[in-house]
Scaffold this active site. Sequence first.
Site, PDB file in Angstrom:
ATOM      1  N   SER A 108       0.850  -1.187   0.000  1.00 34.56           N
ATOM      2  CA  SER A 108       0.000   0.000   0.000  1.00 34.56           C
ATOM      3  C   SER A 108       0.886   1.236   0.000  1.00 34.56           C
ATOM      4  O   SER A 108       2.019   1.198   0.501  1.00 34.56           O
ATOM      5  CB  SER A 108      -0.838  -0.010   1.275  1.00 34.56           C
ATOM      6  N   CYS A 110       0.546   3.602   1.902  1.00 32.33           N
ATOM      7  CA  CYS A 110       0.686   4.136   3.266  1.00 32.33           C
ATOM      8  C   CYS A 110       1.915   3.580   3.978  1.00 32.33           C
ATOM      9  O   CYS A 110       2.187   3.951   5.117  1.00 32.33           O
ATOM     10  CB  CYS A 110      -0.572   3.922   4.084  1.00 32.33           C
ATOM     11  N   TYR A 137      -1.443  -0.710  10.139  1.00 33.35           N
ATOM     12  CA  TYR A 137      -1.559  -1.355   8.822  1.00 33.35           C
ATOM     13  C   TYR A 137      -0.248  -1.249   8.048  1.00 33.35           C
ATOM     14  O   TYR A 137       0.229  -2.223   7.446  1.00 33.35           O
ATOM     15  CB  TYR A 137      -2.696  -0.666   8.059  1.00 33.35           C
ATOM     16  N   HIS A 180     -13.025   3.715   2.324  1.00 36.16           N
ATOM     17  CA  HIS A 180     -12.139   4.794   1.903  1.00 36.16           C
ATOM     18  C   HIS A 180     -12.977   5.948   1.347  1.00 36.16           C
ATOM     19  O   HIS A 180     -14.179   5.832   1.155  1.00 36.16           O
ATOM     20  CB  HIS A 180     -11.155   4.293   0.846  1.00 36.16           C
TER      21      HIS A 180
HETATM   22  P1  GDP Z   1      -6.332   7.558   3.682  1.00 38.17           P
HETATM   23  O1  GDP Z   1      -6.018   7.774   2.230  1.00 38.17           O
HETATM   24  O2  GDP Z   1      -5.590   6.435   4.308  1.00 38.17           O
HETATM   25  O3  GDP Z   1      -6.193   8.838   4.480  1.00 38.17           O
HETATM   26  O4  GDP Z   1      -7.861   7.076   3.823  1.00 38.17           O
HETATM   27  P2  GDP Z   1      -9.298   7.573   3.312  1.00 38.17           P
HETATM   28  O5  GDP Z   1      -9.506   7.198   1.898  1.00 38.17           O
HETATM   29  O6  GDP Z   1     -10.276   7.004   4.310  1.00 38.17           O
HETATM   30  O7  GDP Z   1      -9.304   9.156   3.490  1.00 38.17           O
HETATM   31  C1  GDP Z   1      -8.677  10.032   2.602  1.00 38.17           C
HETATM   32  C2  GDP Z   1      -9.033  11.475   2.924  1.00 38.17           C
HETATM   33  O8  GDP Z   1     -10.413  11.715   2.585  1.00 38.17           O
HETATM   34  C3  GDP Z   1      -8.897  11.871   4.405  1.00 38.17           C
HETATM   35  O9  GDP Z   1      -8.389  13.194   4.460  1.00 38.17           O
HETATM   36  C4  GDP Z   1     -10.339  11.858   4.892  1.00 38.17           C
HETATM   37  O10 GDP Z   1     -10.577  12.678   6.010  1.00 38.17           O
HETATM   38  C5  GDP Z   1     -11.049  12.383   3.643  1.00 38.17           C
HETATM   39  N1  GDP Z   1     -12.498  12.133   3.589  1.00 38.17           N
HETATM   40  C6  GDP Z   1     -13.453  13.062   3.291  1.00 38.17           C
HETATM   41  N2  GDP Z   1     -14.685  12.538   3.389  1.00 38.17           N
HETATM   42  C7  GDP Z   1     -14.508  11.226   3.719  1.00 38.17           C
HETATM   43  C8  GDP Z   1     -15.437  10.165   3.951  1.00 38.17           C
HETATM   44  O11 GDP Z   1     -16.654  10.317   3.890  1.00 38.17           O
HETATM   45  N3  GDP Z   1     -14.908   8.940   4.243  1.00 38.17           N
HETATM   46  C9  GDP Z   1     -13.557   8.743   4.317  1.00 38.17           C
HETATM   47  N4  GDP Z   1     -13.094   7.500   4.588  1.00 38.17           N
HETATM   48  N5  GDP Z   1     -12.663   9.736   4.127  1.00 38.17           N
HETATM   49  C10 GDP Z   1     -13.134  10.957   3.833  1.00 38.17           C
END
Ligand code: GDP
Length: 316
Positions: A108, A110, A137, A180
């Site tokens: 990933s 991350c 993770y 996500h």
């Molecule tokens: P990341 O890429 O590991 O940070 O995981 P995510 O895909 O869950 O989140 C990516 C970004 O999108 C972060 O800044 C979240 O706060 C933002 N985000 C905005 N709205 C949402 C939502 O409804 N769900 C999630 N999971 N993330 C959101």
Amino acid sequence: MEKSDKIFVAGHRGLVGSAIVRRLEGEGFTNLLKRDRAELDLTQERPVAEFFAMERPDVVVLAAAKVGGIKANNDFPVEFLLDNLQVQNNVITSAHATGVRKLLFLGSSCIYPKHAPQPIPEEALLTGPLEPTNDAYAIAKIAGIKLCQAYASEYGETYISAMPTNLYGPNDNFDLLSSHVLPALLRKAHEAKISGASELMVWGSGDPRREFLHVDDMADACVFLLKNYDSPEIVNVGCGEDISIRQLAELICDVIGFEGELTFDATKPDGTPRKLLDVRKLNGLGWRPKIALREGIASTYQWFLEHELEAAAPAR
Ligand code: GDP
């Protein structure tokens, strides 16, 4: 790879595993091994060892993992660390014990440090502290990479590792608490449109930037690497372009046809500010993605509409 090779796709019901199965079957690979969780619990050492001893696959794609969005990772670090370590340790050690010819481990983006240079080259691995919201993770995935590399150097195994950027597409998790961002916003925009809501809530500031790759492109890259890449050095898989979460929300609303306002929930974490992969290595090998983001969101929305009830159920 031969069309008759016995290929075990671990995690064949998930986002990535199901796309790899579609891709391999579409190309005429006829000897795929699939086991769902009820048939084979990959966190359990003995059943996994017995399965490998009995089936003796030629090739393994390790796409089984406990995955989730920023909230799930933040709330359940024990499960994200332990389940992933158990699954990958069991599968990789069993692959070695039974003479698997080639294994593809999926990591990933991350795994890279929170403040890695952008775009992030493969060499950035372990050069700085991780993003705290998903470090459990990330540590598990880094251990998986190191185990594959250790088998390569100590035993000469061909275990390769690909690091995908944020993926989306059919069979994604659309549960709002564990998904996500892309599937979450897609579902929120759909429900806002249907209910006639005036607003759509986006977590965080909307400023973080993320790179998105359709999972069919990811599957294409995986098959490309299985055919063309043997080195234990990790390879990034992405499209090479990122957008802000605000821009993503606007694009999704445009595709879905929700015309209300975006609001931003500052109580939710932003996570890492930017996560764009340097994909020059994969491009140099001759691979390029084919699915543009708008087109990928539109086709994923179609899939969501056709599978809405099951897709909106909480994560398995
Ligand atoms: P990341 O890429 O590991 O940070 O995981 P995510 O895909 O869950 O989140 C990516 C970004 O999108 C972060 O800044 C979240 O706060 C933002 N985000 C905005 N709205 C949402 C939502 O409804 N769900 C999630 N999971 N993330 C959101």
